[in-house]
Design a protein around this motif. Structure first.
Motif, PDB file in Angstrom:
ATOM      1  N   TYR A  20     -57.481  71.305 -16.664  1.00  0.00           N
ATOM      2  CA  TYR A  20     -59.136  69.996 -16.695  1.00  0.00           C
ATOM      3  C   TYR A  20     -59.389  69.380 -16.975  1.00  0.00           C
ATOM      4  O   TYR A  20     -60.292  70.524 -17.234  1.00  0.00           O
ATOM      5  CB  TYR A  20     -59.099  70.259 -15.200  1.00  0.00           C
ATOM      6  CG  TYR A  20     -58.919  70.601 -14.245  1.00  0.00           C
ATOM      7  CD1 TYR A  20     -57.579  69.832 -12.985  1.00  0.00           C
ATOM      8  CD2 TYR A  20     -58.092  71.890 -12.964  1.00  0.00           C
ATOM      9  CE1 TYR A  20     -56.468  69.739 -12.572  1.00  0.00           C
ATOM     10  CE2 TYR A  20     -57.293  72.206 -12.638  1.00  0.00           C
ATOM     11  CZ  TYR A  20     -57.302  71.462 -11.525  1.00  0.00           C
ATOM     12  OH  TYR A  20     -54.896  71.671 -11.078  1.00  0.00           O
ATOM     13  N   ASN A  58     -50.098  76.559  -6.412  1.00  0.00           N
ATOM     14  CA  ASN A  58     -49.454  74.815  -5.988  1.00  0.00           C
ATOM     15  C   ASN A  58     -48.491  75.643  -6.597  1.00  0.00           C
ATOM     16  O   ASN A  58     -47.641  74.685  -7.063  1.00  0.00           O
ATOM     17  CB  ASN A  58     -50.707  74.343  -6.117  1.00  0.00           C
ATOM     18  CG  ASN A  58     -51.889  74.108  -4.686  1.00  0.00           C
ATOM     19  OD1 ASN A  58     -50.830  74.680  -3.943  1.00  0.00           O
ATOM     20  ND2 ASN A  58     -52.563  74.073  -4.748  1.00  0.00           N
ATOM     21  N   LEU A  63     -45.997  71.780  -5.430  1.00  0.00           N
ATOM     22  CA  LEU A  63     -47.098  70.827  -5.336  1.00  0.00           C
ATOM     23  C   LEU A  63     -48.135  70.457  -6.415  1.00  0.00           C
ATOM     24  O   LEU A  63     -47.982  68.770  -6.559  1.00  0.00           O
ATOM     25  CB  LEU A  63     -47.657  71.493  -4.419  1.00  0.00           C
ATOM     26  CG  LEU A  63     -47.359  71.794  -2.601  1.00  0.00           C
ATOM     27  CD1 LEU A  63     -48.096  72.650  -2.276  1.00  0.00           C
ATOM     28  CD2 LEU A  63     -46.931  70.572  -2.138  1.00  0.00           C
ATOM     29  N   ASP A  64     -47.651  70.932  -7.350  1.00  0.00           N
ATOM     30  CA  ASP A  64     -48.459  70.894  -8.656  1.00  0.00           C
ATOM     31  C   ASP A  64     -47.961  70.784 -10.498  1.00  0.00           C
ATOM     32  O   ASP A  64     -46.886  71.849 -10.144  1.00  0.00           O
ATOM     33  CB  ASP A  64     -49.926  71.311  -8.334  1.00  0.00           C
ATOM     34  CG  ASP A  64     -51.097  70.799  -9.694  1.00  0.00           C
ATOM     35  OD1 ASP A  64     -51.097  69.951  -9.840  1.00  0.00           O
ATOM     36  OD2 ASP A  64     -52.545  71.676  -9.333  1.00  0.00           O
ATOM     37  N   ARG A  65     -48.121  70.640 -10.686  1.00  0.00           N
ATOM     38  CA  ARG A  65     -47.296  70.878 -12.315  1.00  0.00           C
ATOM     39  C   ARG A  65     -48.254  71.320 -13.138  1.00  0.00           C
ATOM     40  O   ARG A  65     -49.632  70.860 -13.508  1.00  0.00           O
ATOM     41  CB  ARG A  65     -46.923  69.554 -12.558  1.00  0.00           C
ATOM     42  CG  ARG A  65     -45.123  69.571 -12.199  1.00  0.00           C
ATOM     43  CD  ARG A  65     -44.966  68.119 -12.365  1.00  0.00           C
ATOM     44  NE  ARG A  65     -44.948  66.412 -11.998  1.00  0.00           N
ATOM     45  CZ  ARG A  65     -44.200  65.488 -12.707  1.00  0.00           C
ATOM     46  NH1 ARG A  65     -43.542  65.235 -12.882  1.00  0.00           N
ATOM     47  NH2 ARG A  65     -45.446  64.233 -11.854  1.00  0.00           N
ATOM     48  N   ARG A  83     -40.936  63.917 -10.071  1.00  0.00           N
ATOM     49  CA  ARG A  83     -41.550  63.729  -8.299  1.00  0.00           C
ATOM     50  C   ARG A  83     -40.730  63.941  -7.521  1.00  0.00           C
ATOM     51  O   ARG A  83     -40.735  64.808  -6.827  1.00  0.00           O
ATOM     52  CB  ARG A  83     -42.571  62.597  -8.097  1.00  0.00           C
ATOM     53  CG  ARG A  83     -44.032  62.458  -9.376  1.00  0.00           C
ATOM     54  CD  ARG A  83     -44.975  61.460  -8.729  1.00  0.00           C
ATOM     55  NE  ARG A  83     -45.362  61.593  -7.768  1.00  0.00           N
ATOM     56  CZ  ARG A  83     -46.000  60.149  -6.823  1.00  0.00           C
ATOM     57  NH1 ARG A  83     -45.246  59.727  -7.405  1.00  0.00           N
ATOM     58  NH2 ARG A  83     -46.788  60.557  -6.013  1.00  0.00           N
ATOM     59  N   GLY A  84     -39.591  63.012  -7.334  1.00  0.00           N
ATOM     60  CA  GLY A  84     -38.897  63.052  -6.646  1.00  0.00           C
ATOM     61  C   GLY A  84     -37.610  64.506  -6.843  1.00  0.00           C
ATOM     62  O   GLY A  84     -37.566  64.981  -5.050  1.00  0.00           O
ATOM     63  N   GLU A  85     -37.708  64.458  -7.992  1.00  0.00           N
ATOM     64  CA  GLU A  85     -37.032  66.086  -8.106  1.00  0.00           C
ATOM     65  C   GLU A  85     -37.506  67.300  -7.633  1.00  0.00           C
ATOM     66  O   GLU A  85     -36.972  68.115  -6.523  1.00  0.00           O
ATOM     67  CB  GLU A  85     -36.620  66.523  -9.259  1.00  0.00           C
ATOM     68  CG  GLU A  85     -35.742  65.546  -9.447  1.00  0.00           C
ATOM     69  CD  GLU A  85     -34.694  65.530 -10.896  1.00  0.00           C
ATOM     70  OE1 GLU A  85     -33.670  64.886 -12.048  1.00  0.00           O
ATOM     71  OE2 GLU A  85     -35.946  65.669 -12.260  1.00  0.00           O
ATOM     72  N   ALA A  87     -39.603  67.110  -5.074  1.00  0.00           N
ATOM     73  CA  ALA A  87     -39.711  67.025  -3.393  1.00  0.00           C
ATOM     74  C   ALA A  87     -38.397  67.573  -3.076  1.00  0.00           C
ATOM     75  O   ALA A  87     -38.640  68.252  -1.707  1.00  0.00           O
ATOM     76  CB  ALA A  87     -39.246  65.396  -3.321  1.00  0.00           C
ATOM     77  N   ARG A  90     -39.099  70.947  -3.172  1.00  0.00           N
ATOM     78  CA  ARG A  90     -40.206  71.825  -1.440  1.00  0.00           C
ATOM     79  C   ARG A  90     -38.825  71.403  -0.285  1.00  0.00           C
ATOM     80  O   ARG A  90     -39.131  72.599   0.210  1.00  0.00           O
ATOM     81  CB  ARG A  90     -41.036  70.911  -2.404  1.00  0.00           C
ATOM     82  CG  ARG A  90     -42.186  70.881  -2.962  1.00  0.00           C
ATOM     83  CD  ARG A  90     -43.263  69.875  -3.139  1.00  0.00           C
ATOM     84  NE  ARG A  90     -43.191  69.002  -2.480  1.00  0.00           N
ATOM     85  CZ  ARG A  90     -43.065  67.915  -3.669  1.00  0.00           C
ATOM     86  NH1 ARG A  90     -43.797  68.390  -4.221  1.00  0.00           N
ATOM     87  NH2 ARG A  90     -42.932  66.624  -3.083  1.00  0.00           N
TER      88      ARG A  90
END
Lengths: 242, 409
Positions: A20, A58, A63-65, A83-85, A87, A90
């Protein structure tokens, strides 16, 4: 289960980094973490706050990359998925349990549990059947139509666990699942996790309570974004106080 | 993502906030209702103007005598007779765009029959008049050229006059009325024309042959027509041509030079009617524009509430994403919510607007014409409003990262 199990581990993460940038300081929440989780393990991740254990959780939970590194989940490289893949991963491979339960308010228990199946495109009738069965497994078969506000904290967490297992995931991630519960209820929840684990489910959970970590089969300690210890143990059997 | 999956989620979310959903939809309801009722009121007004002007006959021009001017006081058109019988004949024969022309001289007179009397406008005309005004006898008949030639003492009554003198529903054909002691035989009663654009009664009038008018009332033939010439053009497209032809003929006959003003005046009733219709059209457009603005404001209301809703439900969005909702599914859910609100608003708005339009029509006294086109258009517009103003909040929701959404407090 053992005959059909592929040889690769369920979780195979190599050199995960998560950075970060805050103004002119950079924070390495994950500083080169490599971890392998085999099928059927029951892993506790421990560490002081700010150690990076939740970030690790995460990232492993999709949930996080990660900023860099490789993460193969159930034989698939997932660190570069869209993001879709993610999902879909998950939805089909992972179940989640949160510290604050995260149930939808004013929504009945069975409808909360159905949620992953809604997004998996399962028919209404099958959704209802599977959700009711999952709630029975967590001991709430009689409370299908209760809304979260009508349930105790322990019961809410059970609903959340039912939601996590309703789509038959390969692995369940739990972030401080007992963090909002009293000691007695915590033991109940851990006993439920042990039951599910004995039934063949792989579970990874984060906790900062050593007592709770005792119920796992393996304890990983994270500090400053690195794994500092990784020990297998004989899990303590969760038993309710008489 | 199938609609069958998204719609129940969206409906459930709306039902959990019934009051807010209704208030949000209210903006669209008012917008659509006002579009529909305004359009209906405008159409009704237009229809009424058209009906009123059609009472004067179609393609009609009126030629008036010139104005007097003495010591700087202008007497107004018609105050100085300049139109002659030869002018009339020239208009009839030399203007190709003129179908028919009739003189009309009027006076106020009292009609008497037995013990009833009624003071009304008595006009002397030629039979062409009835063709130009497109006016037929309801009972009996109108008079013919022969009656005019002979100066026959015959009379055709407007419906109001017939009613006043002979009573409602009576048949006065063949009976006698006296004007200044001169007996006239009633040939017929004209059908009902109703109200003129100025609010007077078209039917409060009686017609006699012009020759009779001159002999019995005016007292002998004069050179000038002490009245007007009514002209019917060959078609509605030809009223303008007829106007310029008549103008050329009269200027030539009156020996007016290039710098002289006309000593007559031609009024084109079709153009006046069109101008009136255009006026109401402008009014309709204005009302519709205001209504559309209110519909857009309603759409902004939807966007506002949806934005609040996205912020308020950030954690819910996070949970949905954590259990496997794709960004496209989150987008679809919020779009479905916005669309549902705007469509429900549209349906209620169409119903409310139609009711208001019906009410307004009966209050203002014109026929209610169901505005199907407008209803479809307004409903379509409300759906478009839902789409346009729903997309921004929905995209905002879909672009959330699951981890950020879950952490949102």
């Amino acid at each position: 289960m053992s005959a059909s199990t592929p040889p690769s581990p369920l979780v195979l993460a190599r050199d995960l980094r998560k950075t970060y940038v805050l103004g002119d300081t950079t924070l390495n929440a994950l500083d080169g973490v490599s971890v392998t989780v085999e099928r059927g393990e029951f892993v506790a991740i421990m560490g002081p706050s700010g150690s990076g254990k939740s970030t690790l959780m995460n990232v492993l939970g999709c949930l996080d990359r990660p900023t860099s590194g490789s993460y193969v989940l159930d034989g698939n490289e997932v660190s570069r998925l869209s993001r879709g893949e993610l999902a879909d991963v998950r939805n089909k491979t992972i179940g989640f349990v949160f510290q604050s339960f995260n149930l939808l308010a004013r929504t009945s228990a069975v409808e909360n549990v159905e949620l992953p199946l809604v997004y998996a495109g399962v028919s209404r009738r099958e959704r209802r059947e599977r959700s009711a069965r999952a709630l029975e497994r967590v001991g709430l078969g009689a409370r299908l139509d209760h809304t979260p506000s009508q349930l105790s904290g322990g019961q809410q967490q059970r609903v959340a666990i039912a939601r996590a297992i309703v789509n038959d995931p390969k692995i369940v991630f739990a972030d401080e699942p007992t963090g909002n519960l009293d000691t007695k209820t915590s033991v109940e929840v851990m006993r439920l996790f042990q039951e599910l684990w004995r039934g063949g489910l792989t579970i990874v959970f984060v906790t900062h309570e050593p007592d709770v970590a005792l119920y796992s089969s393996r304890v990983i300690v994270v500090r400053d974004g690195k794994i500092v210890s990784d020990l297998r143990q004989d899990p303590k059997v969760a038993e309710l106080a008489a | 993502m199938k609609l069958g999956q998204v719609l129940p989620i969206a409906l459930g979310a709306l039902m959990r906030n019934k009051t807010r959903s209704f208030l949000t939809a209210l903006g669209v309801i008012i917008g659509v209702a006002s579009v529909i009722s305004m359009a209906a009121v405008g159409e009704g007004a237009k229809a009424r103007v058209a009906a009123v002007f059609s009472g004067m006959g179609t393609n009609v021009l009126i030629v008036l005598s010139g104005s007097t001017s003495s010591g700087g006081v202008m007497g107004g058109f018609g105050s100085m007779p300049t139109l002659t019988w030869d002018d009339l004949r020239a208009i009839r024969t030399q203007a190709p765009a003129v179908r028919a022309a009739a003189p009309q001289q009027s006076t106020r007179a009292t009609l008497m029959a037995q013990d009833q009397n009624w003071t009304t406008s008595v006009a002397g005309i030629t039979p062409e008049f009835f063709g130009i005004r497109d006016w037929r006898a309801d009972k009996g008949s109108t008079f013919a050229d022969a009656d005019d030639q002979a100066g026959a003492k015959v009379i055709v009554l407007g419906e109001t006059v017939a009613e006043r003198i002979f009573g409602l529903g009576a048949d006065p054909v063949g009976r006698t009325v006296r004007i200044r002691s001169v007996p006239f035989v009633v040939l017929g009663v004209l059908d009902r024309k109703g109200q003129s654009p100025m609010g007077s009664d078209y039917d409060d009038v009686a017609y006699i042959p012009i020759r009779t008018f001159q002999n019995q009332i005016q007292g002998g033939l004069q050179k000038f027509i002490a009245g007007i010439i009514l002209v019917g053009a060959t078609s509605s497209d030809n009223t303008r041509r007829a106007q310029s032809e008549i103008k050329a003929i009269l200027r030539d006959r009156h020996h007016l030079g290039p710098v002289d003003d006309d000593d007559f005046n031609i009024r084109n009733l079709t153009e006046i009617a069109n101008a009136q219709a255009q006026g109401t059209q402008v009014l309709t457009a204005l009302l519709a524009a205001i209504a559309v603005v209110s519909l857009i404001v309603g759409g902004i209301g939807i966007m506002n509430i949806m934005l609040v809703s996205v912020t308020e439900r950030t954690r819910e969005i996070g949970v949905r994403m954590a259990v496997g909702a794709r960004p496209s599914q989150v987008l679809a859910q919020f779009m479905a919510e916005a669309l549902t609100l705007s469509m429900i608003g549209g349906v209620i708005g169409v119903a409310l607007g139609s009711t208001l339009a019906r009410l307004a029509a009966s209050r203002l006294g014109y026929a209610y014409v169901p505005q199907v086109d407008t209803a479809i258009l307004a409903f379509g517009f409300s759906v478009a409003v839902g789409l346009v103003f729903g997309i921004y909040p929905a995209r905002k929701a879909a672009q959330l990262e699951p981890i950020d959404a879950l952490r949102f407090e």
